[in-house]
Each structure stands twice: as C-alpha cells, then as structure tokens.
Scaffold this motif. Structure first.
Motif, PDB file in Angstrom:
ATOM      1  N   VAL A  18       0.848  -1.195   0.000  1.00 32.64           N
ATOM      2  CA  VAL A  18       0.000   0.000   0.000  1.00 32.64           C
ATOM      3  C   VAL A  18       0.882   1.242   0.000  1.00 32.64           C
ATOM      4  O   VAL A  18       1.818   1.354   0.809  1.00 32.64           O
ATOM      5  N   TYR A  19       0.576   2.159  -0.915  1.00 35.98           N
ATOM      6  CA  TYR A  19       1.274   3.439  -1.002  1.00 35.98           C
ATOM      7  C   TYR A  19       0.238   4.550  -0.853  1.00 35.98           C
ATOM      8  O   TYR A  19      -0.784   4.555  -1.555  1.00 35.98           O
ATOM      9  N   LEU A  20       0.475   5.491   0.047  1.00 35.42           N
ATOM     10  CA  LEU A  20      -0.415   6.634   0.235  1.00 35.42           C
ATOM     11  C   LEU A  20       0.206   7.878  -0.395  1.00 35.42           C
ATOM     12  O   LEU A  20       1.430   8.052  -0.364  1.00 35.42           O
ATOM     13  N   TYR A  21      -0.657   8.732  -0.929  1.00 34.31           N
ATOM     14  CA  TYR A  21      -0.167   9.932  -1.604  1.00 34.31           C
ATOM     15  C   TYR A  21       0.099  11.049  -0.594  1.00 34.31           C
ATOM     16  O   TYR A  21      -0.743  11.361   0.246  1.00 34.31           O
ATOM     17  N   ARG A  22       1.273  11.633  -0.715  1.00 35.36           N
ATOM     18  CA  ARG A  22       1.674  12.772   0.115  1.00 35.36           C
ATOM     19  C   ARG A  22       2.228  13.844  -0.803  1.00 35.36           C
ATOM     20  O   ARG A  22       3.202  13.609  -1.519  1.00 35.36           O
ATOM     21  N   GLU A  23       1.568  14.988  -0.805  1.00 38.00           N
ATOM     22  CA  GLU A  23       1.945  16.104  -1.674  1.00 38.00           C
ATOM     23  C   GLU A  23       1.995  15.666  -3.132  1.00 38.00           C
ATOM     24  O   GLU A  23       2.919  16.009  -3.875  1.00 38.00           O
ATOM     25  N   GLY A  24       1.010  14.859  -3.525  1.00 37.58           N
ATOM     26  CA  GLY A  24       0.882  14.452  -4.921  1.00 37.58           C
ATOM     27  C   GLY A  24       1.730  13.273  -5.332  1.00 37.58           C
ATOM     28  O   GLY A  24       1.668  12.849  -6.488  1.00 37.58           O
ATOM     29  N   LYS A  25       2.530  12.711  -4.406  1.00 38.63           N
ATOM     30  CA  LYS A  25       3.392  11.588  -4.742  1.00 38.63           C
ATOM     31  C   LYS A  25       3.099  10.405  -3.819  1.00 38.63           C
ATOM     32  O   LYS A  25       2.919  10.590  -2.614  1.00 38.63           O
ATOM     33  N   PRO A  26       3.080   9.178  -4.384  1.00 37.00           N
ATOM     34  CA  PRO A  26       2.826   8.005  -3.540  1.00 37.00           C
ATOM     35  C   PRO A  26       4.048   7.633  -2.715  1.00 37.00           C
ATOM     36  O   PRO A  26       5.167   7.600  -3.223  1.00 37.00           O
ATOM     37  N   GLU A  27       3.838   7.380  -1.433  1.00 36.96           N
ATOM     38  CA  GLU A  27       4.898   6.952  -0.547  1.00 36.96           C
ATOM     39  C   GLU A  27       4.513   5.626   0.096  1.00 36.96           C
ATOM     40  O   GLU A  27       3.352   5.406   0.452  1.00 36.96           O
ATOM     41  N   TYR A  28       5.488   4.733   0.263  1.00 41.07           N
ATOM     42  CA  TYR A  28       5.220   3.408   0.829  1.00 41.07           C
ATOM     43  C   TYR A  28       4.612   3.533   2.222  1.00 41.07           C
ATOM     44  O   TYR A  28       5.060   4.331   3.041  1.00 41.07           O
ATOM     45  N   TYR A  29       3.582   2.695   2.488  1.00 45.59           N
ATOM     46  CA  TYR A  29       2.899   2.741   3.778  1.00 45.59           C
ATOM     47  C   TYR A  29       3.011   1.417   4.525  1.00 45.59           C
ATOM     48  O   TYR A  29       3.477   1.368   5.646  1.00 45.59           O
ATOM     49  N   LEU A  30       2.592   0.322   3.887  1.00 44.18           N
ATOM     50  CA  LEU A  30       2.668  -0.977   4.557  1.00 44.18           C
ATOM     51  C   LEU A  30       2.543  -2.110   3.542  1.00 44.18           C
ATOM     52  O   LEU A  30       2.172  -1.893   2.385  1.00 44.18           O
ATOM     53  N   THR A  31       2.840  -3.339   3.993  1.00 43.90           N
ATOM     54  CA  THR A  31       2.699  -4.549   3.181  1.00 43.90           C
ATOM     55  C   THR A  31       1.971  -5.609   3.988  1.00 43.90           C
ATOM     56  O   THR A  31       2.245  -5.770   5.188  1.00 43.90           O
ATOM     57  N   THR A  32       1.060  -6.325   3.342  1.00 44.23           N
ATOM     58  CA  THR A  32       0.394  -7.461   3.968  1.00 44.23           C
ATOM     59  C   THR A  32       0.509  -8.653   3.027  1.00 44.23           C
ATOM     60  O   THR A  32       0.584  -8.480   1.804  1.00 44.23           O
ATOM     61  N   SER A  33       0.558  -9.865   3.582  1.00 38.00           N
ATOM     62  CA  SER A  33       0.799 -11.044   2.746  1.00 38.00           C
ATOM     63  C   SER A  33       0.024 -12.249   3.259  1.00 38.00           C
ATOM     64  O   SER A  33      -0.448 -12.274   4.399  1.00 38.00           O
ATOM     65  N   SER A  34      -0.091 -13.263   2.383  1.00 38.26           N
ATOM     66  CA  SER A  34      -0.786 -14.500   2.729  1.00 38.26           C
ATOM     67  C   SER A  34      -0.304 -15.606   1.796  1.00 38.26           C
ATOM     68  O   SER A  34       0.045 -15.347   0.642  1.00 38.26           O
ATOM     69  N   ASN A  35      -0.289 -16.852   2.302  1.00 39.25           N
ATOM     70  CA  ASN A  35       0.121 -18.010   1.509  1.00 39.25           C
ATOM     71  C   ASN A  35      -1.099 -18.841   1.106  1.00 39.25           C
ATOM     72  O   ASN A  35      -2.100 -18.880   1.818  1.00 39.25           O
ATOM     73  N   PHE A  36      -0.995 -19.541  -0.035  1.00 39.13           N
ATOM     74  CA  PHE A  36      -2.084 -20.403  -0.476  1.00 39.13           C
ATOM     75  C   PHE A  36      -1.551 -21.467  -1.427  1.00 39.13           C
ATOM     76  O   PHE A  36      -0.447 -21.354  -1.959  1.00 39.13           O
ATOM     77  N   THR A  37      -2.373 -22.505  -1.621  1.00 38.19           N
ATOM     78  CA  THR A  37      -2.079 -23.561  -2.586  1.00 38.19           C
ATOM     79  C   THR A  37      -3.066 -23.445  -3.738  1.00 38.19           C
ATOM     80  O   THR A  37      -4.280 -23.401  -3.516  1.00 38.19           O
ATOM     81  N   ALA A  38      -2.579 -23.378  -4.958  1.00 36.87           N
ATOM     82  CA  ALA A  38      -3.427 -23.179  -6.133  1.00 36.87           C
ATOM     83  C   ALA A  38      -4.298 -24.414  -6.381  1.00 36.87           C
ATOM     84  O   ALA A  38      -3.817 -25.547  -6.323  1.00 36.87           O
ATOM     85  N   ARG A  39      -5.582 -24.166  -6.662  1.00 35.31           N
ATOM     86  CA  ARG A  39      -6.530 -25.253  -6.900  1.00 35.31           C
ATOM     87  C   ARG A  39      -7.509 -24.868  -8.008  1.00 35.31           C
ATOM     88  O   ARG A  39      -7.741 -23.693  -8.278  1.00 35.31           O
ATOM     89  N   ASN A  40      -8.106 -25.909  -8.610  1.00 33.11           N
ATOM     90  CA  ASN A  40      -9.209 -25.699  -9.552  1.00 33.11           C
ATOM     91  C   ASN A  40     -10.412 -25.139  -8.813  1.00 33.11           C
ATOM     92  O   ASN A  40     -10.657 -25.476  -7.651  1.00 33.11           O
ATOM     93  N   ASP A  41     -11.178 -24.301  -9.477  1.00 29.54           N
ATOM     94  CA  ASP A  41     -12.436 -23.809  -8.917  1.00 29.54           C
ATOM     95  C   ASP A  41     -13.336 -23.403 -10.079  1.00 29.54           C
ATOM     96  O   ASP A  41     -12.939 -22.587 -10.913  1.00 29.54           O
ATOM     97  N   ALA A  42     -14.520 -23.985 -10.148  1.00 31.75           N
ATOM     98  CA  ALA A  42     -15.445 -23.683 -11.241  1.00 31.75           C
ATOM     99  C   ALA A  42     -16.862 -23.938 -10.769  1.00 31.75           C
ATOM    100  O   ALA A  42     -17.092 -24.547  -9.714  1.00 31.75           O
ATOM    101  N   GLU A  43     -17.829 -23.476 -11.541  1.00 37.17           N
ATOM    102  CA  GLU A  43     -19.232 -23.697 -11.221  1.00 37.17           C
ATOM    103  C   GLU A  43     -20.027 -23.980 -12.486  1.00 37.17           C
ATOM    104  O   GLU A  43     -19.617 -23.622 -13.593  1.00 37.17           O
ATOM    105  N   ILE A  44     -21.166 -24.650 -12.299  1.00 35.81           N
ATOM    106  CA  ILE A  44     -22.116 -24.885 -13.382  1.00 35.81           C
ATOM    107  C   ILE A  44     -23.183 -23.809 -13.268  1.00 35.81           C
ATOM    108  O   ILE A  44     -23.884 -23.721 -12.262  1.00 35.81           O
ATOM    109  N   THR A  45     -23.279 -22.965 -14.268  1.00 35.56           N
ATOM    110  CA  THR A  45     -24.207 -21.834 -14.184  1.00 35.56           C
ATOM    111  C   THR A  45     -25.576 -22.140 -14.781  1.00 35.56           C
ATOM    112  O   THR A  45     -26.553 -21.478 -14.433  1.00 35.56           O
ATOM    113  N   GLU A  46     -25.671 -23.130 -15.680  1.00 36.20           N
ATOM    114  CA  GLU A  46     -26.962 -23.443 -16.305  1.00 36.20           C
ATOM    115  C   GLU A  46     -26.933 -24.856 -16.864  1.00 36.20           C
ATOM    116  O   GLU A  46     -25.904 -25.318 -17.366  1.00 36.20           O
ATOM    117  N   VAL A  47     -28.077 -25.539 -16.777  1.00 45.32           N
ATOM    118  CA  VAL A  47     -28.247 -26.877 -17.350  1.00 45.32           C
ATOM    119  C   VAL A  47     -29.559 -26.895 -18.121  1.00 45.32           C
ATOM    120  O   VAL A  47     -30.567 -26.338 -17.672  1.00 45.32           O
TER     121      VAL A  47
END
Length: 294
Positions: free
Chosen positions: A130-159
C-alpha cells in the motif's frame, strides 16, 4: 532548604513533560500519515483483512478509528499486487490512484485478479503493498501477505435438457486451467436411463463461460425426466440437477379432421380441391360428347 525542594520538584515536572511529549510524537509518527503541519486533517488506514487464493486478491481497508469514532479524510492510494512462487515473482501489478473515502462505514473492499496461469497443487505467496499519496506523490505505507495452494475452482451456471440431448454451461473461477470431466446422468422415476461423460473445457477465470452439449443415444419418449450434471476434478465436485418434460408427439391434422371442425353446411370448410374437381369432370364429359358427335 525549602527553595532547594521547589527547584527539585520543578526539574521533575519538566522531565516528565518532556518524556510525555516524546511518546506522543513517536505515536503520531508511527500511526499517522500527515499531509500538513497544522494537523487539520490526516490520512490513516488499517488493514482489516487480506486474502489471496487461486481466484485472486481481496483487501479490506478501514479509514476510521473504532475506539475514537474518528473518520479520516478521503485520500488516494496505490496498491501493488504481487504473486511469488519459490521466492520468484510470477505476477506483479500496480493499481494507481485508488480513491479511499470514508464511505458509509469507512470500509473499502478491493478485489483484484491476476492474469497469470497458476499450477494446481503449487504453493504461492500473495502480497499487497500500500502506497499513500503525500503532496501528490505516492509513498510506501505498509505490506500485507498471505500463503495459499493453487486449486481448480469452477461452477455450473446453467443446465438444459430435452428429448434430444442436454447441455451444461461451465464458468471457471480460478486461474488454474480447469482440469475436470462433466458427467451427464439421465434419470426417470428414480432409475438411471443413460450416462454420458465428456471432458470439461480447459478454461480459467479470465475466459468466458462455455457450454457443452451432448445427445442421447435415442429420442426420449413422453414423460418427466431429471438430468444430473456433475463437474468432477481434483479437489473439485460441483452438481446441478434440472427437471424437464417431454410432451406427447402430436400428428398433423388430416383434411377430414379439418373438415369436421368446420360448421355444418359451410362450404369454406369443405375438402380442399373438391370444388376444382367438379368443373374439370364437366369439361371432360363435354369433350367426350363432342368427339362422339364428330
């Protein structure tokens, strides 16, 4: 002696005042992102939630102080979304000048989807800077993170199902290419009539949904049926049932049936062509009579 005591007390009070001021200054520097020296307004945000998975990023920011019921003034921010695998950056995108206003409750929910194919079963780390603007310029504010395992994900919308076949519309919600199969099961009266299996389309969440069609081995007879569609893959099971009815086949109306539906004595409901046959027969009769006289 009395003057000496007063002098000592004065020094103690001065020291305490200096320490308090130092603590307050430290807190302000740590928590507030000041935009003017007069402190007439300031920008500040809290990260109330962050999550990332195969479907994308979700970041929840809060622009007010809960215990003080203080809302901070609107401001702009840049959010940089990053995906890493085994210490290597596989995706990076910076979204600039996002308006962060207090809104009705002071919460801002930001969603982002990276256009990069992920590998199913592989571990990734997602980050949001996240960067917040100060006097018209973005300055670094903070970082947040998270881990995950990639998986398939889908849905049936109509039959859809009818007496000839069935179809299923599939939508992917993951950046892992869909690897699954679609099973169509036709049922009537609690019994399985037919089962068909076909490969699901290899699509990701940035693709349009796709429709798969199948035909029954033969046309279905009259009655009520259920078509059950199952989308099966690794760590993925989605079901969708649809009921449909096949009506009795009706034959075309015969001329006699049409005639019977008409009013009695009304020539407009007579058998088609009958009024034309009579004049033709009369002409043939006159021709035969003329030949005999000749």
């Amino acid at each position: 002696m009395f003057k000496h005591i007063i002098t000592v007390l004065a020094l103690i009070m001065l020291t305490a005042s200096t320490v308090d001021a130092s603590i307050d200054s430290s807190i302000e520097k740590e928590n507030f992102f000041n935009e003017d020296s007069g402190m007439s307004g300031f920008s500040k945000i809290y990260v109330d939630g962050f999550g990332v998975n195969s479907n994308g990023f979700k970041l929840i920011l809060r622009t007010y102080e809960r215990h003080a019921e203080t809302s901070f003034k609107p401001f702009l921010a840049d959010i940089e979304y990053i995906l890493m695998a085994q210490g290597q950056v596989v995706y990076s995108k910076r979204v600039e000048q996002i308006p962060l206003s207090v809104g009705s409750e002071g919460n801002i929910i930001l969603n982002h989807q990276g256009n990069v194919a992920l590998e199913g079963g592989k571990n990734y780390t997602g980050m949001a800077k996240v960067y917040l603007y100060r006097e018209g310029k973005p300055e670094y504010y903070l970082t947040t993170s998270s881990n995950f395992t990639a998986r398939n994900d889908a849905e049936i919308t109509e039959v859809y199902g009818d007496g000839i076949g069935a179809s299923a519309t599939i939508k992917s919600m993951s950046m892992v290419p869909l690897d699954a199969k679609i099973i169509f099961t036709l049922k009537q009266g609690g019994k399985i009539v037919e089962t068909r299996e076909i490969a699901a389309p290899s699509i990701m969440s940035n693709d349009k949904e796709k429709t798969i069609n199948i035909l029954w081995t033969g046309n279905l007879g009259e009655g009520t049926y259920i078509v059950s569609v199952s989308l099966n893959g690794k760590d993925l099971t989605v079901n969708y049932d649809k009921i449909f009815t096949v009506d009795k086949r009706t034959s075309a109306k015969t001329p006699e049936a049409t005639n019977q539906s008409g009013k009695s004595g009304d020539s407009s409901y007579s058998t088609p062509g009958f009024t034309v046959i009579i004049p033709v027969l009369a002409i043939l009769a006159l021709v035969l009579i003329y030949k005999r006289r000749g």
